[in-house]
Design an enzyme around this catalytic site. Sequence first.
Site, mmCIF file in Angstrom:
data_model
loop_
_atom_site.group_PDB
_atom_site.id
_atom_site.type_symbol
_atom_site.label_atom_id
_atom_site.label_comp_id
_atom_site.label_asym_id
_atom_site.label_seq_id
_atom_site.Cartn_x
_atom_site.Cartn_y
_atom_site.Cartn_z
ATOM 1 N N LYS A 149 -26.469 -14.716 50.224
ATOM 2 C CA LYS A 149 -25.883 -15.914 49.868
ATOM 3 C C LYS A 149 -26.687 -16.354 48.431
ATOM 4 O O LYS A 149 -27.935 -16.517 48.650
ATOM 5 C CB LYS A 149 -25.875 -17.046 51.018
ATOM 6 C CG LYS A 149 -24.795 -16.446 52.034
ATOM 7 C CD LYS A 149 -24.135 -17.820 52.659
ATOM 8 C CE LYS A 149 -23.166 -17.426 53.770
ATOM 9 N NZ LYS A 149 -22.766 -18.780 54.394
ATOM 10 N N ILE A 151 -20.036 -10.152 58.603
ATOM 11 C CA ILE A 151 -21.203 -9.344 58.445
ATOM 12 C C ILE A 151 -22.256 -10.152 58.315
ATOM 13 O O ILE A 151 -22.638 -11.437 58.238
ATOM 14 C CB ILE A 151 -21.001 -8.931 56.871
ATOM 15 C CG1 ILE A 151 -20.171 -9.588 56.056
ATOM 16 C CG2 ILE A 151 -20.649 -7.272 56.854
ATOM 17 C CD1 ILE A 151 -19.770 -9.162 54.541
ATOM 18 N N LYS A 179 -18.811 -11.889 47.323
ATOM 19 C CA LYS A 179 -18.533 -12.469 48.724
ATOM 20 C C LYS A 179 -17.517 -13.701 48.555
ATOM 21 O O LYS A 179 -18.051 -14.885 47.984
ATOM 22 C CB LYS A 179 -19.889 -13.143 49.423
ATOM 23 C CG LYS A 179 -19.490 -13.491 50.963
ATOM 24 C CD LYS A 179 -20.662 -13.437 51.700
ATOM 25 C CE LYS A 179 -20.264 -13.635 53.155
ATOM 26 N NZ LYS A 179 -19.385 -14.833 53.557
ATOM 27 N N CYS A 190 -21.518 -54.449 20.585
ATOM 28 C CA CYS A 190 -22.479 -53.827 21.531
ATOM 29 C C CYS A 190 -23.227 -52.384 21.284
ATOM 30 O O CYS A 190 -22.718 -51.812 20.536
ATOM 31 C CB CYS A 190 -21.236 -53.430 22.757
ATOM 32 S SG CYS A 190 -21.664 -52.523 23.890
#
Length: 678
Positions: free
Chosen positions: A321, A85, A123, A439
């Site tokens: 997209k 497509i 998709k 520390c």
Amino acid sequence: MVASPADIERAAQLRRELEGHDHAYYVLDAPTVPDAEYDRLFRELEALERTRPELLSSDSPTQRVGGKAMPGLVPVRHAVPMLSIRTETDTTSGGVAAFDTRVRNALELGPDGAPVEYLGELKFDGLAISLRYENGVLVRAATRGDGETGEDVTHNVRTIRQIPLKLHGKAPPLIEVRGEIYMRRDAFEQLNARQLDAGEKVFVNPRNAAAGAVRQLDPRIAAKRPLSFFAYGFGETAGWDLPATQGEMLDALARFGIPVCEHRVVALGPGALVAFHDRIADMRDSLPYDIDGVVYKVNRFDLQRRLGFVTREPRWAVAHKYPAQEEITQLLDIWISVGRTGALTPIARLKPVFVGGVTVTNATLHNEDEIARKGVLICDQVIVRRAGDVIPEVVGPVVERRTGGERPFVMPGTCPICGSHAQKQSDEAVTRCTGGLFCPAQRKQALLHFAGRRAMDIEGLGDKLVDQLVEGGIVRTPADVYKLGLVKLANLPRMADKSAANLLAAIEKSRHTTLARFIFALGIRNVGEATAKDLARYFGSLDTLMDADVERLQQVPDVGPIVAQSIAGFFAEAHNREVIEQLRAAGVTWEEGAPAVPASGAASGKTFVLTGTLPTLGRDDAKELIESHGGKVSGSVSKKTDYVVAGADAGSKLAKAEALGLAILDEDGLRRVLQNGA
Ligand code: IVH
């Protein structure tokens, strides 16, 4: 425009690159660059060929549709071609409107007519497949290939549990179901973790892992990779009473027992499609599988037929997209982050890159081993993936892009925060800072642990207060807790005179404690409450514990090499010793006693194994007796065992001891050894 020598050279270079990537992707199933990068190269070549047509040649990668066939798989000709497509490049609502306009014009609907009915679908980012069912039975599965001819992958597709081997209900004589095989993200993560463990290559993304599995000759590979499937269309059919719309067709497939994605909507007009696009964009991260966009289709099949195809793409469908989830960028450097528990984690500093919808500048590399396994070097071009809500990940280097200026990462030997020694334990991948009490990165954690109920038990010194004290720079080490005054405390936000006074009283109370609690409170890695008690009992005083070496520490019941190493490492750190001195100076005291064992017990340094039933001593009594003489009891016989104490019905341990030629004692023998020295 005439092509310049530079254009000719560039086109040739782009073709070479694209061919290399095609080979890696389609033949080797090991892509070298992310799709987004491939697309850019492809589009650049297309544009070059469009503006300078004399550059175009029939062997250009732009002239090829779909992929190459995998050697070894049997070709299958599709009776109805598998087309692709069109991807709408304008991903705003303008792109949807343009699609709708094209559809309306082609159908001669005019601008004012009723809206066209569309179906919005996802998709899926996987591998297109055609499933051929004859009389309801799966007879063949084929990949798309170049659209005309695919590959027979029936043997692999049969291993996919989601795909029915037999359709439910009354199936037509022939139906080809088309859709996408994909791998869920969780399955992909697990697969990659397994690959890493096995020292094998990791997959760039779920799609490649799925495609790689499906396009194998050996179905055992596919069977081991959990794959899934969603249908979105059909190919050749016979005797099927085709529904009137795409939506109803999917419903019909679902009734046949074919997986169909629930996220699909009937949308009236372009506005509804935009709403669908946006809604799916919002949930993209939380879907359990990758999608690379959405697809809009004219819903009615009669209209689809009227619209037909342009070149090889249907006029009735378009894909939109979303931003790519993989990109290439440069790994500029690797820095070290120190966690609350002292773990040194290497973090990749990346040239900022937009991937998966966010700009990524950092990505964790987890640990040294992982960096080695991935094979990344500082200054490498790397593939970065961010899919779903998960943190961005450096997938691996693009080796072909190396320039020679890259260099390997070396784990620092000291903590970058406090300068204490960094230690990697033999059973762990992680390197840790040993300056637990000192520390700054570990301050909050260390203080919370120190004040805990089972440690120094300072009631009221909880999470929020520790945050305030550490962030305000008021408390740096546990010793500072004993220097707190009423005024300072009462001035803290959300602290009243009363609560400050209560806290001070709790601190005061904690000043006198037991040795076991004090040892536990130090927060030595691998030293829990029980071990702290054992250590206190065994050594009797803190000084003897502090001076014990790894060998001596292992004399303590249940202390093995790893725990011994943690303890020795902790006390070897001058910073930690200083804090302990400060605690003493601040008036913290604990009860000390004589060590439970004389430093040189008769059995000191010896390992015993008990087996069978002794005449008078129970197993626990025997263990205690041996330990009280400085010996150690182990569960299994080895060359390192000094004595095996065997009673009635001793079994395999005795046999093994005999085989190894070890000294074997009965109960009396044991007593003699303990009394007279070993
Ligand atoms: S329809 C004639 N629907 O995307 C139209 N394709 O270029 C046939 N894909 O490789 C395709 N999700 O495998 C369609 N919901 C969907 C899809 C979808 C993923 C893939 C398909 C093909 C590519 C289309």
